[in-house]
Write an enzyme that holds these catalytic residues in place. Sequence first.
Site, short mmCIF file in Angstrom:
data_model
loop_
_atom_site.label_atom_id
_atom_site.label_comp_id
_atom_site.label_asym_id
_atom_site.label_seq_id
_atom_site.Cartn_x
_atom_site.Cartn_y
_atom_site.Cartn_z
N HIS A 56 -8.99 10.25 42.67
CA HIS A 56 -9.24 10.73 44.15
C HIS A 56 -10.19 10.01 45.06
CE1 HIS A 56 -12.56 12.04 41.81
NE2 HIS A 56 -13.31 12.35 43.01
N HIS A 58 -13.15 9.88 46.44
CA HIS A 58 -14.45 10.06 46.93
C HIS A 58 -15.16 8.74 46.41
CE1 HIS A 58 -14.91 14.60 46.31
NE2 HIS A 58 -14.52 14.36 47.66
N ASP A 60 -17.65 7.66 45.20
CA ASP A 60 -18.23 7.38 43.78
C ASP A 60 -16.97 7.11 42.84
OD1 ASP A 60 -17.79 10.06 43.84
OD2 ASP A 60 -19.04 10.45 42.19
N HIS A 61 -15.88 7.02 43.26
CA HIS A 61 -14.71 6.67 42.46
C HIS A 61 -13.87 5.55 42.83
CE1 HIS A 61 -14.85 10.29 39.72
NE2 HIS A 61 -15.57 10.58 40.72
N HIS A 114 -10.94 20.03 43.43
CA HIS A 114 -11.98 19.25 43.97
C HIS A 114 -11.91 18.39 45.15
CE1 HIS A 114 -15.64 16.86 43.23
NE2 HIS A 114 -14.88 15.89 43.26
N ASP A 133 -12.20 14.39 38.26
CA ASP A 133 -13.31 15.39 38.48
C ASP A 133 -12.65 16.61 38.54
OD1 ASP A 133 -15.16 13.31 38.69
OD2 ASP A 133 -15.76 13.75 40.83
N HIS A 171 -17.55 11.89 34.97
CA HIS A 171 -18.92 11.97 35.16
C HIS A 171 -19.55 12.70 33.52
CE1 HIS A 171 -19.60 11.78 39.47
NE2 HIS A 171 -18.54 12.39 39.21
#
Length: 257
Positions: A56, A58, A60-61, A114, A133, A171
């Site tokens: 996805h 985001h 942090d990915h 998410h 996530d 995570h």
Amino acid sequence: MPLEIRVIPCLSDNYAVLLHDPLTEATAVVDVPEATPVLEALDREGWDLTHILITHHHSDHVDGVLAVKAQYGATVVGPKAEADGIPGIDVQVVDGDPVAVGSLIGRVMETPGHTAGHVVYIFGEERLLFSGDTLFVMGCGRPIECDPPVLWQSLQRLRALPDDFSVYCGHEYTVANGRFALSVDPDNGALRGRVAEAEAARREGKPTIPALFGDERLTNPFLRADDPDMAERLGLAGADPAAVFTELRARKNVFRG
């Protein structure tokens, strides 16, 4: 020859995962929260990165995608619905699309919740789920771009996977997830055992992934919103499972145990 997998801690609590096919020397990374740990792991293993699989959009990915792609020229694969937010994307995938990493053949499953376009990668022959996530060990993602019932529908799709699948999520939230799970399922002996194991692993600095899907089925409250006992413990006896899931997610959002 068996495939090889490496879990790479990134940022404060993210994971990237390397998937290496010794037969063809193809290597994929699932999500790139930051470039340096991924590049260091590839150098350490002597692997040539061929694919970047993104779950996805985001940051942090995906923040490390361009730097890693620049180093190796790897093909970036990601959800079509979020292509605008995935840097360097080459291949846009939708539900049911195949994804080949050398001789390893996976498929895409769309799991909105998410984020609206989230996907997971399933390698059936190797019994692997890369869940990003959507599904965490003993938990699930926060529904940010969709209403909670949408995420519940996605988790129901994942719940059809066999018990022997290994789950690699995005995570290290396992201890916190497990403590919340105990707050809504305190008499679950299997859950108590898993939380104790996770706490011990983290004290030693070890990751808590992968997890077996069969263990998730027994201990992850978010996979059991249609369990009448769970509904009753939440004071929602007879309620629609989507409402039970929504209540579970709301409680997790404020849990500080």
